[in-house]
Design an enzyme around this catalytic site. Sequence first.
Site, PDB file in Angstrom:
ATOM      1  CE  LYS A 270       7.716  31.565 100.469  1.00  0.00           C
ATOM      2  NZ  LYS A 270       7.419  32.763  99.668  1.00  0.00           N
ATOM      3  CG  ASP A 275       2.562  34.267 101.798  1.00  0.00           C
ATOM      4  OD1 ASP A 275       2.305  34.983 102.798  1.00  0.00           O
ATOM      5  OD2 ASP A 275       3.278  34.641 100.848  1.00  0.00           O
ATOM      6  CE  LYS A 282       0.581  36.337  99.442  1.00  0.00           C
ATOM      7  NZ  LYS A 282       1.509  37.104  98.597  1.00  0.00           N
ATOM      8  CG  ASP A 293       4.435  30.911  99.555  1.00  0.00           C
ATOM      9  OD1 ASP A 293       5.093  30.942  98.497  1.00  0.00           O
ATOM     10  OD2 ASP A 293       4.488  31.798 100.430  1.00  0.00           O
ATOM     11  CG  ASP A 352       2.805  38.999 101.047  1.00  0.00           C
ATOM     12  OD1 ASP A 352       2.940  37.786 101.300  1.00  0.00           O
ATOM     13  OD2 ASP A 352       2.161  39.439 100.079  1.00  0.00           O
ATOM     14  CD  GLU A 354       6.005  34.661 102.957  1.00  0.00           C
ATOM     15  OE1 GLU A 354       5.748  35.833 102.611  1.00  0.00           O
ATOM     16  OE2 GLU A 354       5.927  33.697 102.182  1.00  0.00           O
ATOM     17  NE  ARG A 356      12.026  38.892 100.405  1.00  0.00           N
ATOM     18  CZ  ARG A 356      11.851  39.809  99.448  1.00  0.00           C
ATOM     19  NH1 ARG A 356      12.593  40.907  99.433  1.00  0.00           N
ATOM     20  NH2 ARG A 356      10.960  39.634  98.496  1.00  0.00           N
TER      21      ARG A 356
HETATM   22  N1  BES Z   1       4.571  33.763  98.170  1.00  0.00           N
HETATM   23  C1  BES Z   1       4.721  35.072  97.636  1.00  0.00           C
HETATM   24  C2  BES Z   1       5.181  35.069  96.183  1.00  0.00           C
HETATM   25  C3  BES Z   1       4.250  34.437  95.187  1.00  0.00           C
HETATM   26  C4  BES Z   1       3.343  35.230  94.513  1.00  0.00           C
HETATM   27  C5  BES Z   1       4.305  33.099  94.917  1.00  0.00           C
HETATM   28  C6  BES Z   1       2.489  34.653  93.600  1.00  0.00           C
HETATM   29  C7  BES Z   1       3.445  32.510  94.003  1.00  0.00           C
HETATM   30  C8  BES Z   1       2.542  33.296  93.341  1.00  0.00           C
HETATM   31  C9  BES Z   1       5.740  35.869  98.456  1.00  0.00           C
HETATM   32  O1  BES Z   1       5.838  35.525  99.787  1.00  0.00           O
HETATM   33  C10 BES Z   1       5.352  37.313  98.388  1.00  0.00           C
HETATM   34  O2  BES Z   1       4.284  37.621  98.820  1.00  0.00           O
HETATM   35  N2  BES Z   1       6.232  38.134  97.862  1.00  0.00           N
HETATM   36  C11 BES Z   1       5.999  39.529  97.728  1.00  0.00           C
HETATM   37  C12 BES Z   1       7.259  40.268  98.129  1.00  0.00           C
HETATM   38  C13 BES Z   1       7.084  41.733  98.248  1.00  0.00           C
HETATM   39  C14 BES Z   1       6.171  42.062  99.408  1.00  0.00           C
HETATM   40  C15 BES Z   1       8.449  42.364  98.450  1.00  0.00           C
HETATM   41  C16 BES Z   1       5.638  39.818  96.266  1.00  0.00           C
HETATM   42  O3  BES Z   1       6.223  39.201  95.381  1.00  0.00           O
HETATM   43  O4  BES Z   1       4.738  40.620  96.055  1.00  0.00           O
HETATM   44 ZN    ZN Z   2       5.350  33.535 100.240  1.00  0.00          ZN
HETATM   45 ZN    ZN Z   3       4.400  36.490 101.024  1.00  0.00          ZN
END
Ligand code: BES
Ligand code: ZN
Ligand code: ZN
Length: 508
Positions: A270, A275, A282, A293, A352, A354, A356
């Site tokens: 990834k 992000d 966010k 990210d 967010d 993204e 996946r």
């Molecule tokens: N990049 C984030 C996950 C992340 C969070 C990495 C904190 C490192 C530190 C990812 O893209 C994300 O935002 N995931 C969301 C998914 C949700 C919206 C289903 C999450 O984990 O909140």
């Molecule tokens: Zn992310």
């Molecule tokens: Zn994200």
Amino acid sequence: MTALTLSTAAAPGLRADAIVIGVAKGAKGPVAAPGAEAVDKAYDGRLAGVLDTLGATGAEGEVTKLPAPAGFKAPLVLAVGLGGEPEKDASYDAEALRKAAGVAARTLAGSKKAAFALPLTDAADVGAVAEGVVLGAYSFDTYKANGKDAKAKNGKAPLAEAALLGGKPRDAAHKAALARATAVTEELNRARDLVNMPPNDLNPEAFAAIAQTAAKEHGIKVQVLDEKALAKGGYGGILGVGSGSASAPRLVKLSYTSSKAQKHLAFVGKGITYDSGGISLKPAGHNETMKCDMSGAAAVFAAVVAAARLGLEVNVTGWLALAENMPSGSATRPGDVLRMYSGKTVEVLNTDAEGRLVLADALWAASEEKPDAIVDVATLTGAMMLALGNRTFGVMANDDAFRSTVFEAAEEVGEPAWPMPLPEHLRKGMDSPVADIANMGERMGGGLVAGLFLKEFVGEGITWAHLDIAGPAFNEGGPFGYTPKGGTGTAVRTLVRLAELTAAGDLG
Ligand code: BES
Ligand code: ZN
Ligand code: ZN
């Protein structure tokens, strides 16, 4: 990076800034570890007592400085904690050596040369200390240099040279361990550099260009799909995530091939260079570290280059799914449906989620080559951090034996990891009324939901594992062991180990 040598020299005569010795936590106080004999002798056999007087206990991470005894050319002895003493006749754990060497190397920033007199029993120990030194000495000073002084790491340059005492320069196994450690840790440090680079400098195009240069240098074939090629190829996931950014996305394919290879591994990373969350932005407090990210892509890149440097007898293809997730008038909206590279459609409910989406396209592209196994690496979910904390990554897979292989490889190299399930009942939470699948499901078990989403984009019959490194990818706290603040380079060593195991025919 710190230059390493093996040395049979005796500690007293060595011209160095410091001699590093190990201290273990014995039942009755600190115990000087093997390797410290010359220092102990010069202290008339009272080294353990001296350490005790100075308050040393031998605990992991502890550093005690003492003046070198008379007769030593080096002025300083640095005693580093190794943790508990090993059982009688057993040797020190490789990870304890790695951590101690790392702590010492970091403490010695600003010094030119240090001699490491840690307890070495075999080539594996030589490798562990070498790894600890190079990883612990790491510092990211590119943006501190003020354009003039490349050494301006909080005023101190990283330790320049390390001699490993007890390492045998003529021993083939010792030399091989040193060469392996050097290649792996240098590439791992480059992955850390990429993670630490600010996102205004490391956009998808810049990352792809760096990958291209390194690939050429190491005889790795490289192909970069730009936004036009992605559109032509139908990579709806990568394009959808990148559409809100002024910096267009890229898919980079790195192919390392060996003429002696019997197997083919694919690594997928990834690579969200920033992000912001996109339209599902966010909140402040959750975006300051989101340059990290792309840590999965950095790990994959480093592992492929390391495999090439080591000349491993396995074919390794690295896929870097690079995009910047930004909100704008052209960004993907919650409610949009993307047609992915595999042909499946995805309803984007949260922009967010993204990672996946970009991984789905890269996993399908990787699957088309029918590799023996695919491993993806991603800072995928906050949920995995809630589950495992910020030092351990989660391992999911569509094959229990392979999940164990990956988990054991991680354990072997000293990367904390833990196996996680992919419960089928969580799949229905991603049912969409308009598309084949939604990019979000139940909140509970969010890390597993993300894993189940990815599983849908792995080709039929292909063994696959997914590493969610959201926790350990970026160290927001202070440095510990051989881990610095900022980008950690997590998963690089696990991937390299998997490539080695595959080359040796030991893939589970
Ligand atoms: N990049 C984030 C996950 C992340 C969070 C990495 C904190 C490192 C530190 C990812 O893209 C994300 O935002 N995931 C969301 C998914 C949700 C919206 C289903 C999450 O984990 O909140
Ligand atoms: Zn992310
Ligand atoms: Zn994200």
